[in-house]
Design a protein around this motif. Structure first.
Motif, PDB file in Angstrom:
ATOM      1  N   SER A 131     -14.229  70.558  49.455  1.00 24.34           N
ATOM      2  CA  SER A 131     -15.579  70.026  49.231  1.00 24.34           C
ATOM      3  C   SER A 131     -16.022  69.148  50.388  1.00 24.34           C
ATOM      4  N   GLY A 132     -17.143  69.488  50.990  1.00 20.81           N
ATOM      5  CA  GLY A 132     -17.710  68.676  52.056  1.00 20.81           C
ATOM      6  C   GLY A 132     -17.003  68.820  53.391  1.00 20.81           C
ATOM      7  N   LEU A 133     -15.939  69.632  53.448  1.00 23.21           N
ATOM      8  CA  LEU A 133     -15.154  69.762  54.681  1.00 23.21           C
ATOM      9  C   LEU A 133     -15.380  71.105  55.374  1.00 23.21           C
ATOM     10  N   THR A 147     -19.587  78.831  42.824  1.00 24.93           N
ATOM     11  CA  THR A 147     -20.728  78.176  42.165  1.00 24.93           C
ATOM     12  C   THR A 147     -21.001  76.723  42.558  1.00 24.93           C
ATOM     13  N   VAL A 148     -20.015  76.044  43.167  1.00 24.40           N
ATOM     14  CA  VAL A 148     -20.155  74.589  43.303  1.00 24.40           C
ATOM     15  C   VAL A 148     -20.885  74.160  44.575  1.00 24.40           C
ATOM     16  N   LYS A 149     -21.678  73.117  44.444  1.00 21.83           N
ATOM     17  CA  LYS A 149     -22.381  72.501  45.567  1.00 21.83           C
ATOM     18  C   LYS A 149     -21.358  72.085  46.638  1.00 21.83           C
ATOM     19  N   GLY A 150     -21.685  72.319  47.902  1.00 19.16           N
ATOM     20  CA  GLY A 150     -20.752  71.967  48.965  1.00 19.16           C
ATOM     21  C   GLY A 150     -19.755  73.083  49.260  1.00 19.16           C
ATOM     22  N   GLY A 153     -15.511  77.197  51.441  1.00 20.21           N
ATOM     23  CA  GLY A 153     -15.658  77.330  49.996  1.00 20.21           C
ATOM     24  C   GLY A 153     -14.452  78.022  49.392  1.00 20.21           C
ATOM     25  N   ARG A 154     -14.069  77.538  48.231  1.00 16.67           N
ATOM     26  CA  ARG A 154     -12.925  78.102  47.523  1.00 16.67           C
ATOM     27  C   ARG A 154     -13.292  78.228  46.060  1.00 16.67           C
ATOM     28  N   TYR A 155     -12.420  78.902  45.309  1.00 18.20           N
ATOM     29  CA  TYR A 155     -12.599  79.036  43.861  1.00 18.20           C
ATOM     30  C   TYR A 155     -11.764  77.981  43.140  1.00 18.20           C
ATOM     31  N   HIS A 156     -12.335  77.450  42.093  1.00 18.38           N
ATOM     32  CA  HIS A 156     -11.624  76.445  41.301  1.00 18.38           C
ATOM     33  C   HIS A 156     -11.379  76.961  39.891  1.00 18.38           C
ATOM     34  N   THR A 195     -18.571  60.528  51.141  1.00 17.50           N
ATOM     35  CA  THR A 195     -17.389  60.123  51.919  1.00 17.50           C
ATOM     36  C   THR A 195     -16.962  61.224  52.881  1.00 17.50           C
ATOM     37  N   THR A 196     -17.009  62.480  52.434  1.00 15.60           N
ATOM     38  CA  THR A 196     -16.611  63.554  53.350  1.00 15.60           C
ATOM     39  C   THR A 196     -17.570  63.610  54.544  1.00 15.60           C
ATOM     40  N   GLU A 197     -18.845  63.297  54.303  1.00 15.45           N
ATOM     41  CA  GLU A 197     -19.818  63.220  55.397  1.00 15.45           C
ATOM     42  C   GLU A 197     -19.363  62.210  56.455  1.00 15.45           C
ATOM     43  N   LYS A 198     -18.893  61.051  55.966  1.00 11.22           N
ATOM     44  CA  LYS A 198     -18.491  59.985  56.885  1.00 11.22           C
ATOM     45  C   LYS A 198     -17.223  60.330  57.647  1.00 11.22           C
TER      46      LYS A 198
END
Ligand code: HPA
Length: 274
Positions: A30-32, A57-60, A80-83, A253-256
């Motif tokens: 996520s975010g990476l 399906t998830v944002k990010g 992106g990965r599956y959860h 946080t991942t943005e930072k």
């Protein structure tokens, strides 16, 4: 249908698109996903085009493979990965790992966003995963075993490759990147933990908690891939601070931290390629 047949069908769609065989696989949490934007001579293949890949399906999470070179090393990144919490079963969650292995990947770098259970961790810290605790209550290898893919009872005594851990730590040191190390505790999610659960996780030895990674890593070891895991500590786990948790905080946080994360992973990949 056998898993091997499914893998081959997926591979037959991807392989004709590729200029070269990837050596290292990267699963971007996520975010990476920004790391995939760094690949040279990139070839992108949407998960939608690959047989047996469900839609993400998830944002990010963009939901595509990006093939290309990172620091000159041929890699494939999963943007992106599956959860498990999305409702996929763990065979679906881990199928991309099987496909990366079939495409020639030998080493896998798995990344994620995680809550810091260890109270010495701060949001923005990067943690090398040195072991995990699987609390999903299930396992991606449940069901008939295809011995051509791996053994029935795979060893899990060194899931996260010790040499890769040492190398990653020394690379972080060379770049003056403060790096933590610890145990990743996997829950199904999607609800975050309660404060009582976080205390339990700490008592049980978890340093970070998250909702991914462990299924992919189990399948990677089953397939004989060497694994390196990196968590981005995005928040203090539930109950540590007197404030609620949110996915927005995780992404913030991942943005930072993403510039440092990209720098670290690039340097690690460069070393792996030597
Ligand atoms: N808990 C579980 N998963 C997470 C967290 C958390 O605190 N932060 C990011 N992913």
């Amino acid at each position: 249908m056998s898993m091997e047949t499914m893998i081959n069908e997926a591979m037959n769609v991807i392989k004709p698109e590729l200029k070269e065989q990837p050596k290292i696989g990267l699963i971007l949490g996520s975010g990476l996903g920004v790391l995939a934007d760094e690949l040279a001579e990139a070839v992108t293949i949407s998960y939608q085009k690959v047989p047996y890949f469900p839609e993400s399906t998830v944002k990010g999470h963009a939901g595509q493979f990006v093939f290309g070179r990172l620091e000159g090393v041929p890699v494939v990144a999963m943007q992106g990965r599956y959860h498990f919490y999305e409702g996929y079963d763990l065979k679906q969650v881990t199928f991309p790992v099987r496909v990366m292995k079939a495409l020639g990947v030998k080493q896998l770098i798995v990344t994620n966003a995680a809550g810091g259970v260890n109270t010495s961790f701060k949001p923005g810290d990067l943690m090398i995963i040195n072991d995990h605790i699987n609390m999903l209550g299930t396992n991606p290898l449940i069901g008939p075993n295809e011995t051509n893919l791996g053994v029935r009872f795979p060893d899990m005594s060194e899931v996260y490759n010790k040499d890769l851990i040492e190398m990653a730590k020394s690379v972080a040191g060379e770049h003056q990147i403060d790096i933590k190390e610890g145990i990743y505790y996997a829950t199904s999610g999607p609800s975050y933990e309660t404060p009582a659960e976080v205390r339990m996780i700490r008592t049980l030895g978890g340093d970070a908690v998250g909702m991914s990674t462990v299924p992919e890593v189990i399948v990677a070891r089953h397939s004989g891939l060497e694994v390196l895991g990196i968590s981005c500590i995005t928040n203090a786990a539930s109950g540590i601070l007197d404030q609620p948790l949110s996915h927005e905080e995780v992404i913030e946080t991942t943005e930072k931290v993403k510039a440092t994360f990209v720098q670290l992973v690039k340097a690690i990949v460069q070393k792996m390629g030597e």
